[in-house]
Design a protein around this motif. Structure first.
Motif, PDB file in Angstrom:
ATOM      1  N   PRO A 113      68.058  94.302  94.051  1.00 27.13           N
ATOM      2  CA  PRO A 113      67.892  93.636  92.758  1.00 27.13           C
ATOM      3  C   PRO A 113      66.664  92.737  92.697  1.00 27.13           C
ATOM      4  CG  PRO A 113      70.179  93.575  93.414  1.00 27.13           C
ATOM      5  CD  PRO A 113      69.402  94.080  94.603  1.00 27.13           C
ATOM      6  N   ALA A 114      66.347  92.065  93.813  1.00 25.99           N
ATOM      7  CA  ALA A 114      65.140  91.232  93.834  1.00 25.99           C
ATOM      8  C   ALA A 114      63.896  92.089  93.632  1.00 25.99           C
ATOM      9  CB  ALA A 114      65.054  90.477  95.157  1.00 25.99           C
ATOM     10  N   ALA A 115      63.849  93.242  94.296  1.00 25.05           N
ATOM     11  CA  ALA A 115      62.696  94.134  94.148  1.00 25.05           C
ATOM     12  C   ALA A 115      62.621  94.713  92.742  1.00 25.05           C
ATOM     13  CB  ALA A 115      62.779  95.249  95.184  1.00 25.05           C
ATOM     14  N   ARG A 116      63.782  95.029  92.157  1.00 24.56           N
ATOM     15  CA  ARG A 116      63.784  95.552  90.782  1.00 24.56           C
ATOM     16  C   ARG A 116      63.314  94.490  89.798  1.00 24.56           C
ATOM     17  NH1 ARG A 116      69.238  97.660  92.248  1.00 24.56           N
ATOM     18  NH2 ARG A 116      68.961  99.820  92.959  1.00 24.56           N
ATOM     19  N   LEU A 117      63.686  93.238  90.042  1.00 25.96           N
ATOM     20  CA  LEU A 117      63.214  92.145  89.190  1.00 25.96           C
ATOM     21  C   LEU A 117      61.699  92.051  89.244  1.00 25.96           C
ATOM     22  CD1 LEU A 117      63.533  89.556  87.509  1.00 25.96           C
ATOM     23  CD2 LEU A 117      63.942  88.331  89.664  1.00 25.96           C
ATOM     24  N   VAL A 118      61.152  92.084  90.439  1.00 27.50           N
ATOM     25  CA  VAL A 118      59.699  92.021  90.585  1.00 27.50           C
ATOM     26  C   VAL A 118      59.051  93.215  89.897  1.00 27.50           C
ATOM     27  CG1 VAL A 118      57.801  92.084  92.246  1.00 27.50           C
ATOM     28  CG2 VAL A 118      59.812  90.654  92.703  1.00 27.50           C
ATOM     29  N   GLU A 119      59.615  94.379  90.078  1.00 25.64           N
ATOM     30  CA  GLU A 119      59.083  95.585  89.441  1.00 25.64           C
ATOM     31  C   GLU A 119      59.030  95.438  87.924  1.00 25.64           C
ATOM     32  OE1 GLU A 119      59.923 100.385  89.827  1.00 25.64           O
ATOM     33  OE2 GLU A 119      61.616  99.017  89.922  1.00 25.64           O
ATOM     34  N   ALA A 120      60.038  94.741  87.372  1.00 27.88           N
ATOM     35  CA  ALA A 120      60.115  94.601  85.916  1.00 27.88           C
ATOM     36  C   ALA A 120      59.148  93.564  85.354  1.00 27.88           C
ATOM     37  CB  ALA A 120      61.551  94.244  85.514  1.00 27.88           C
ATOM     38  N   VAL A 121      58.946  92.442  86.076  1.00 30.65           N
ATOM     39  CA  VAL A 121      58.174  91.345  85.487  1.00 30.65           C
ATOM     40  C   VAL A 121      56.760  91.199  86.026  1.00 30.65           C
ATOM     41  CG1 VAL A 121      60.278  90.049  84.977  1.00 30.65           C
ATOM     42  CG2 VAL A 121      59.048  89.597  87.111  1.00 30.65           C
ATOM     43  N   LEU A 122      56.504  91.711  87.222  1.00 24.32           N
ATOM     44  CA  LEU A 122      55.198  91.466  87.844  1.00 24.32           C
ATOM     45  C   LEU A 122      54.028  92.101  87.092  1.00 24.32           C
ATOM     46  CD1 LEU A 122      53.538  90.200  90.088  1.00 24.32           C
ATOM     47  CD2 LEU A 122      54.047  92.194  91.519  1.00 24.32           C
ATOM     48  N   PRO A 123      54.137  93.320  86.578  1.00 25.09           N
ATOM     49  CA  PRO A 123      52.962  93.906  85.907  1.00 25.09           C
ATOM     50  C   PRO A 123      52.400  93.016  84.799  1.00 25.09           C
ATOM     51  CG  PRO A 123      54.580  95.601  86.321  1.00 25.09           C
ATOM     52  CD  PRO A 123      55.241  94.291  86.674  1.00 25.09           C
ATOM     53  N   ARG A 124      53.274  92.456  83.987  1.00 28.76           N
ATOM     54  CA  ARG A 124      52.787  91.598  82.903  1.00 28.76           C
ATOM     55  C   ARG A 124      52.198  90.301  83.446  1.00 28.76           C
ATOM     56  NH1 ARG A 124      49.735  90.508  79.431  1.00 28.76           N
ATOM     57  NH2 ARG A 124      50.302  89.023  77.782  1.00 28.76           N
ATOM     58  N   MET A 125      52.797  89.758  84.500  1.00 34.68           N
ATOM     59  CA  MET A 125      52.237  88.551  85.115  1.00 34.68           C
ATOM     60  C   MET A 125      50.831  88.818  85.642  1.00 34.68           C
ATOM     61  SD  MET A 125      55.448  86.894  87.216  1.00 34.68           S
ATOM     62  CE  MET A 125      56.855  86.169  86.367  1.00 34.68           C
ATOM     63  N   LEU A 126      50.645  89.967  86.272  1.00 34.38           N
ATOM     64  CA  LEU A 126      49.318  90.306  86.795  1.00 34.38           C
ATOM     65  C   LEU A 126      48.315  90.492  85.663  1.00 34.38           C
ATOM     66  CD1 LEU A 126      50.311  92.784  89.654  1.00 34.38           C
ATOM     67  CD2 LEU A 126      49.400  90.467  89.909  1.00 34.38           C
ATOM     68  N   GLU A 127      48.748  91.049  84.560  1.00 35.37           N
ATOM     69  CA  GLU A 127      47.856  91.195  83.393  1.00 35.37           C
ATOM     70  C   GLU A 127      47.394  89.832  82.901  1.00 35.37           C
ATOM     71  OE1 GLU A 127      49.709  93.404  80.300  1.00 35.37           O
ATOM     72  OE2 GLU A 127      50.027  95.199  81.532  1.00 35.37           O
ATOM     73  N   ARG A 128      48.321  88.869  82.865  1.00 32.31           N
ATOM     74  CA  ARG A 128      47.993  87.523  82.396  1.00 32.31           C
ATOM     75  C   ARG A 128      47.239  86.725  83.441  1.00 32.31           C
ATOM     76  NH1 ARG A 128      53.625  86.823  81.462  1.00 32.31           N
ATOM     77  NH2 ARG A 128      53.526  85.159  83.013  1.00 32.31           N
ATOM     78  N   GLY A 129      47.454  87.055  84.711  1.00 34.04           N
ATOM     79  CA  GLY A 129      46.890  86.257  85.790  1.00 34.04           C
ATOM     80  C   GLY A 129      47.629  84.964  86.002  1.00 34.04           C
ATOM     81  N   SER A 130      48.934  84.961  85.661  1.00 33.01           N
ATOM     82  CA  SER A 130      49.751  83.764  85.850  1.00 33.01           C
ATOM     83  C   SER A 130      51.218  84.171  85.906  1.00 33.01           C
ATOM     84  CB  SER A 130      49.535  82.756  84.711  1.00 33.01           C
ATOM     85  OG  SER A 130      50.009  83.286  83.480  1.00 33.01           O
ATOM     86  N   GLY A 131      52.026  83.270  86.466  1.00 34.04           N
ATOM     87  CA  GLY A 131      53.451  83.529  86.576  1.00 34.04           C
ATOM     88  C   GLY A 131      53.958  83.094  87.932  1.00 34.04           C
TER      89      GLY A 131
END
Length: 235
Positions: A113-131
């Motif tokens: 579940p931790a990895a799935r959470l990262v999979e779900a939210v990280l792409p947008r964080m990387l686009e923004r450069g923050s999170g």
């Protein structure tokens, strides 16, 4: 618009303290738990803080993604997530007796579940450069603790996943941090259950507000991969 933290696996101990600490800084705190039985109590405890509540089993990929989408649509883009691992559900099996299935269940309820959470939210964080990605895990992921048996390998895997993620994200503006916890968290469900019974031994307690303060420091400073909280006399 206020920043949003999604608190996944909120309870009356650390999860609520995390929500209160970030809420004091102006965050909207989206609280997620498996049932809504205590949501009204949580909202009352967070008076003055915008704290929408959601029901989802975050160990289920479809429910996890659905609740993250709802939070984004209703509260705003998620800046930070806090993940408190779910109960492994089958209790503890001594490693000397544990087969592969006894080890598999904690991985499926904590690490995946931790990895799935990262999979779900990280792409947008990387686009923004923050999170920020904040995780709570057990001390058995860092030190050998035979009494935690079949839970220890999953705790170790979660810890190394987060530490490696922190290193991989170092130049991106996104932060990953680990709260490694050994002891009973005051006001939490496990603390209540433990103190209601005589186990014949004592486990030290930890103040969830102090842990939440450290989580906020990790968020602000963004250079620390791990904070350890150790109330275990034998470690």
């Amino acid at each position: 618009m206020p920043k949003v933290i999604a608190v996944l696996g909120v309870g009356p101990g650390l999860g609520l303290s995390i929500a209160r600490r970030f809420g004091r800084e102006g965050f909207t705190t989206a609280l997620v738990s498996r049932t809504d039985a205590r949501h009204a109590t949580y909202r009352t405890a967070l008076a003055g803080i915008t704290a929408p509540t959601y029901t989802a089993d975050v160990t289920d990929d479809a429910q996890l993604r659905a609740v993250l989408a709802r939070i984004t649509a209703e509260a705003g883009e998620i800046d930070t997530v806090y993940f408190g691992p779910a109960d492994a559900g089958t209790g503890i099996t001594p490693l000397t007796e544990a087969g592969a299935d006894a080890l598999r269940v904690p991985f499926e309820s904590i690490v995946l579940p931790a990895a799935r959470l990262v999979e779900a939210v990280l792409p947008r964080m990387l686009e923004r450069g923050s999170g920020s990605l904040l995780f709570a895990g057990g001390l058995s992921g860092k030190y050998p603790m035979p009494m935690l048996g079949s839970l220890a390998p999953a705790s170790a895997a979660l810890r190394m996943y987060v530490l490696t993620l922190h290193a991989a994200l170092r130049e991106t503006g996104v932060h990953a941090g680990m709260l490694t916890i050994g002891g009973l968290i005051e006001r939490g469900d496990i603390h209540r259950m433990f103190t209601e019974q005589d186990h014949g031994f004592t486990v030290g307690t930890l103040d969830p507000d102090a842990i939440a303060d450290k989580a906020w420091s990790q968020y602000v400073e963004r250079d620390e991969a791990e904070a350890e909280f150790n109330a275990m006399a034998a470690v």
